[in-house]
Design a protein around this motif. Structure first.
Motif, PDB file in Angstrom:
ATOM      1  N   ARG A  52       0.826  -1.205   0.000  1.00 36.74           N
ATOM      2  CA  ARG A  52       0.000   0.000   0.000  1.00 36.74           C
ATOM      3  C   ARG A  52       0.864   1.261   0.000  1.00 36.74           C
ATOM      4  O   ARG A  52       0.619   2.200  -0.765  1.00 36.74           O
ATOM      5  N   LYS A  53       1.915   1.271   0.849  1.00 34.19           N
ATOM      6  CA  LYS A  53       2.801   2.430   0.911  1.00 34.19           C
ATOM      7  C   LYS A  53       3.557   2.603  -0.398  1.00 34.19           C
ATOM      8  O   LYS A  53       3.726   3.717  -0.889  1.00 34.19           O
ATOM      9  N   TRP A  54       4.011   1.471  -0.972  1.00 31.08           N
ATOM     10  CA  TRP A  54       4.752   1.545  -2.239  1.00 31.08           C
ATOM     11  C   TRP A  54       3.849   2.070  -3.349  1.00 31.08           C
ATOM     12  O   TRP A  54       4.267   2.903  -4.162  1.00 31.08           O
ATOM     13  N   SER A  55       2.616   1.602  -3.392  1.00 30.11           N
ATOM     14  CA  SER A  55       1.679   2.045  -4.428  1.00 30.11           C
ATOM     15  C   SER A  55       1.389   3.532  -4.289  1.00 30.11           C
ATOM     16  O   SER A  55       1.338   4.270  -5.286  1.00 30.11           O
ATOM     17  N   LEU A  56       1.208   3.998  -3.054  1.00 26.37           N
ATOM     18  CA  LEU A  56       0.936   5.412  -2.829  1.00 26.37           C
ATOM     19  C   LEU A  56       2.129   6.268  -3.238  1.00 26.37           C
ATOM     20  O   LEU A  56       1.977   7.309  -3.884  1.00 26.37           O
ATOM     21  N   ASN A  57       3.341   5.808  -2.882  1.00 23.15           N
ATOM     22  CA  ASN A  57       4.561   6.548  -3.238  1.00 23.15           C
ATOM     23  C   ASN A  57       4.744   6.572  -4.758  1.00 23.15           C
ATOM     24  O   ASN A  57       5.109   7.608  -5.334  1.00 23.15           O
ATOM     25  N   THR A  58       4.475   5.425  -5.405  1.00 26.41           N
ATOM     26  CA  THR A  58       4.605   5.360  -6.858  1.00 26.41           C
ATOM     27  C   THR A  58       3.612   6.295  -7.542  1.00 26.41           C
ATOM     28  O   THR A  58       3.941   6.971  -8.521  1.00 26.41           O
ATOM     29  N   TYR A  59       2.407   6.327  -7.025  1.00 27.66           N
ATOM     30  CA  TYR A  59       1.387   7.219  -7.597  1.00 27.66           C
ATOM     31  C   TYR A  59       1.808   8.681  -7.484  1.00 27.66           C
ATOM     32  O   TYR A  59       1.702   9.455  -8.443  1.00 27.66           O
ATOM     33  N   LYS A  60       2.301   9.060  -6.313  1.00 22.17           N
ATOM     34  CA  LYS A  60       2.710  10.456  -6.102  1.00 22.17           C
ATOM     35  C   LYS A  60       3.859  10.831  -7.035  1.00 22.17           C
ATOM     36  O   LYS A  60       3.865  11.916  -7.624  1.00 22.17           O
TER      37      LYS A  60
END
Length: 296
Positions: A52-60
């Motif tokens: 979840r954290k990786w996906s959020l960071n990738t999106y940003k």
């Protein structure tokens, strides 16, 4: 007793005693508050949180990259450092071209030396079989063998030059460029979280938004520290790379020039002296390198 009172009496008895099965035995404990012990974290939940954290960071970061390409987002720029990185990348391309040309020269020289050696052997064979032209064939055989020998010496110098430049380009410079890529990734993350914080600060401040602003401030500070660290690492590596590059290329260019000049001047002694100056040992054809035990 009425049915309702009987039911209430049974419920009271059930609430007063708690029966817990334990293997083949049954244990009776008194009623009271039940305290649940802290369980160890579920590995699957931890992995899910990391994803979840990786996906959020990738999106940003993706949003930040697209915004920069479209000219809508702002980016942090260190003009001096960016200029040094551009020069390094441009020099790497030029050094790769020199490396490619030197490898081509080495291949062509190797073929010429091989042909000269074969020609010298052919002249020597005819010198033994043609008594009338014994001396003429002999002179040409000696000349071709000498040219082949000098060519092998020059080939050793060129190959040493190639190996040194290859190490500089594909190891030393490449290692620095890997750090540059990490720095650029840290810069994108820093700008992405900076943009998030700026957007939150422009919005309303209430009980719902204040925790988000505080969390965003914490994430922004963490990525700012990472960005500052990577920028410092790149600056240090660029400084040491420049010093190492000048030292390596100075020695290799002197070697290349002296070896080429001595070869085409026909100065065999100077050619051999050049190799000794740079501690280059030629491999004798047909002779294997000594084993570790022999060296000891």
């Amino acid at each position: 007793m009425s049915p309702s009172r009987v039911a209430a009496s049974r419920l009271t008895q059930q609430g007063s005693d708690l029966i817990v099965p334990a293997g083949s035995q049954r244990t009776q404990t008194k009623s009271g508050p039940v305290i649940l012990a802290d369980e160890t974290k579920n590995p699957a939940m931890e992995k899910l949180e990391l994803v979840r954290k990786w996906s959020l960071n990738t999106y940003k970061c993706t949003r930040q990259i697209i915004s920069e390409k479209l000219g809508r987002g702002s980016r942090t720029v260190d003009l001096e450092l960016e200029a040094q990185i551009d020069i390094l990348r441009d020099n790497k391309k030029k050094y790769e071209n020199i490396l490619k040309l030197a490898q081509t020269l080495s291949t062509q020289l190797f073929q010429m030396v091989h042909t000269q050696r074969q020609l010298g052997d052919a002249f020597a064979d005819l010198s033994l079989k043609s008594l009338e032209l014994h001396e003429e064939f002999g002179y040409n055989a000696d000349t071709q063998k000498l040219l082949a020998k000098n060519g092998e010496t020059l080939l050793g110098a060129i190959n040493f030059f190639i190996a040194s430049v290859n190490t500089l380009v594909n190891k030393t410079i490449e290692d620095t460029l890997m750090t540059v890529k990490q720095y650029e990734s840290a810069r994108i993350e820093y700008d992405a979280y900076r943009t998030d914080l700026e957007e939150l600060n422009l919005g309303p401040r209430d009980a719902n938004t204040l925790p988000k602003i505080e969390q965003s401030q914490h994430l922004f500070q963490a990525h700012k520290e990472k960005y500052d660290k990577m920028r410092n690492d790149v600056s240090v590596k660029l400084k040491f790379l420049e010093e190492n590059k000048v030292k390596v290329l100075h020695n290799q260019l002197v070697l290349f020039h002296n070896a080429i000049a001595a070869y085409f001047a026909g100065n065999q002694k100077q050619l051999e002296q050049t190799l000794k100056q740079f501690h280059i040992k030629l491999k004798t054809p047909g002779v294997d390198a000594p084993s570790w035990l022999e060296e000891q």
